[in-house]
Design an enzyme around this catalytic site. Structure first.
Site, short mmCIF file in Angstrom:
data_model
loop_
_atom_site.label_atom_id
_atom_site.label_comp_id
_atom_site.label_asym_id
_atom_site.label_seq_id
_atom_site.Cartn_x
_atom_site.Cartn_y
_atom_site.Cartn_z
N ASP A 36 0.81 -1.32 -0.07
CA ASP A 36 -0.13 -0.02 0.08
C ASP A 36 0.83 1.22 0.14
O ASP A 36 2.23 1.07 0.09
CB ASP A 36 -0.89 0.04 1.39
CG ASP A 36 -2.31 0.69 0.89
OD1 ASP A 36 -2.31 1.91 0.22
OD2 ASP A 36 -3.49 0.09 1.56
N VAL A 58 1.20 1.71 -7.01
CA VAL A 58 0.93 0.38 -8.19
C VAL A 58 1.15 0.98 -9.57
O VAL A 58 1.24 0.30 -10.70
CB VAL A 58 -0.37 -0.33 -8.02
CG1 VAL A 58 -0.49 -0.92 -6.44
CG2 VAL A 58 -1.36 0.94 -8.25
N TYR A 158 -13.24 6.88 -13.60
CA TYR A 158 -13.65 5.76 -12.88
C TYR A 158 -14.11 4.58 -13.66
O TYR A 158 -13.40 3.38 -13.62
CB TYR A 158 -14.33 6.11 -11.67
CG TYR A 158 -14.31 4.93 -10.60
CD1 TYR A 158 -13.38 4.69 -9.94
CD2 TYR A 158 -15.55 4.22 -10.27
CE1 TYR A 158 -13.23 3.80 -8.83
CE2 TYR A 158 -15.54 3.06 -9.54
CZ TYR A 158 -14.55 2.78 -8.65
OH TYR A 158 -14.83 1.97 -7.74
N LYS A 162 -12.25 1.02 -14.48
CA LYS A 162 -12.83 -0.31 -14.19
C LYS A 162 -13.43 -1.21 -15.39
O LYS A 162 -13.38 -2.46 -15.22
CB LYS A 162 -14.03 -0.17 -13.12
CG LYS A 162 -13.53 0.67 -12.09
CD LYS A 162 -12.19 -0.27 -11.14
CE LYS A 162 -11.83 0.47 -10.02
NZ LYS A 162 -11.03 -0.44 -9.14
N THR A 193 -16.88 1.07 3.04
CA THR A 193 -15.36 1.18 3.00
C THR A 193 -14.96 2.53 3.11
O THR A 193 -15.92 3.59 3.34
CB THR A 193 -14.55 0.92 1.52
OG1 THR A 193 -15.23 2.02 0.71
CG2 THR A 193 -15.07 -0.66 1.21
#
Length: 252
Positions: A36, A58, A158, A162, A193
């Site tokens: 992370d 990443v 987004y 995705k 979350t």
């Protein structure tokens, strides 16, 4: 894939879906490596789990390679669950009539799509060197979103990123098949979350009641359980699985 006493890498593992997955894999006896951002709570989360933390962006191929190398330090990395990602509003035309923010669009795509490719490709290359166990060398689980199918207003970056993850899933599974590495994707709906934690209670309740059944936000542990099942079930491959309580997103 049996994960007990084997290594498992979880990106985005310091919070939310990734943390729940790291806990589930650790409970199954895996040696967990959390990757992370250096600004995350990864160090303390890893300490709590008896895991290893690797600071990782990443979008950086060298950092991804380092995280995979840490996960595969004993040449036994059998599972990778990639949950790291980001959001951010991007419209095609902003409210003032000007074109949408192309830089933000590119940054979201870089994290969510390019980052997914980097993690999967580096992981698969490492796993392909593993000994074959019952026809398997490893399994990778990526994270998309139901926004891949029903992107809402303001989700251009987004939804595009995705959708790209979904598009990579089957071709990735086919690409890795000869190496004994499986690839699946989970497309979550509205999950409880940190991304939603800052919303007002009435907004969270409105989102929860929009889910047909059960009418609530999804729990990170439910994502983790599905990820663990994908790891465990050797016949699951090349599939994107929606985890959304039958929700279909409205335009707004």
């Amino acid at each position: 894939m049996h994960i007990t006493s084997q290594s498992a890498l979880v990106t985005g593992g310091a919070s939310g879906l990734g943390l729940a997955t790291a806990r589930r894999l650790a409970a199954a006896g895996a040696r967990v490596v959390i990757a992370d951002l250096p600004t995350s709570d990864g160090e303390s989360r890893a300490r709590d789990l008896g895991a290893t933390f690797v600071p990782t962006d990443v979008t950086d191929a060298e950092q991804v390679a380092a995280a995979v190398a840490t996960g595969n330090v004993n040449n036994d990395m059998r599972a990778v669950v990639h949950t790291a990602g980001r959001g951010g509003p991007v419209r095609f035309v902003d409210k003032d009539g000007t074109p949408g923010d192309a830089e933000r669009f590119a940054a979201i795509v870089s994290t969510n799509l390019v980052g997914s490719y980097l993690v999967a490709s580096h992981a698969a290359a490492a796993m392909s060197q593993n000994p074959d166990v019952d026809g398997e060398r490893g399994v990778i689980v990526m994270t998309a979103s139901i926004a891949a199918y029903e992107g809402q207003v303001g989700q251009a970056g987004y939804a595009a990123s995705k959708s790209g993850v979904v598009g990579m899933t089957l071709v990735g599974a086919r690409d890795m098949a000869s190496r004994g590495v499986r690839l699946c994707t989970i497309a979550p709906g509205l999950m409880d979350t940190p991304m939603l934690a800052g919303l007002r209670d009435d907004v969270r309740q409105s989102l929860a009641t929009s889910v047909p059944n059960p009418s609530r936000l999804g729990q990170p542990e439910e994502f983790a359980e599905l990820a663990f099942h994908i790891v465990s079930n050797p016949y699951l491959n090349g599939e994107t699985i929606r985890l959304d309580g039958a929700l279909r997103m409205a335009p707004r």
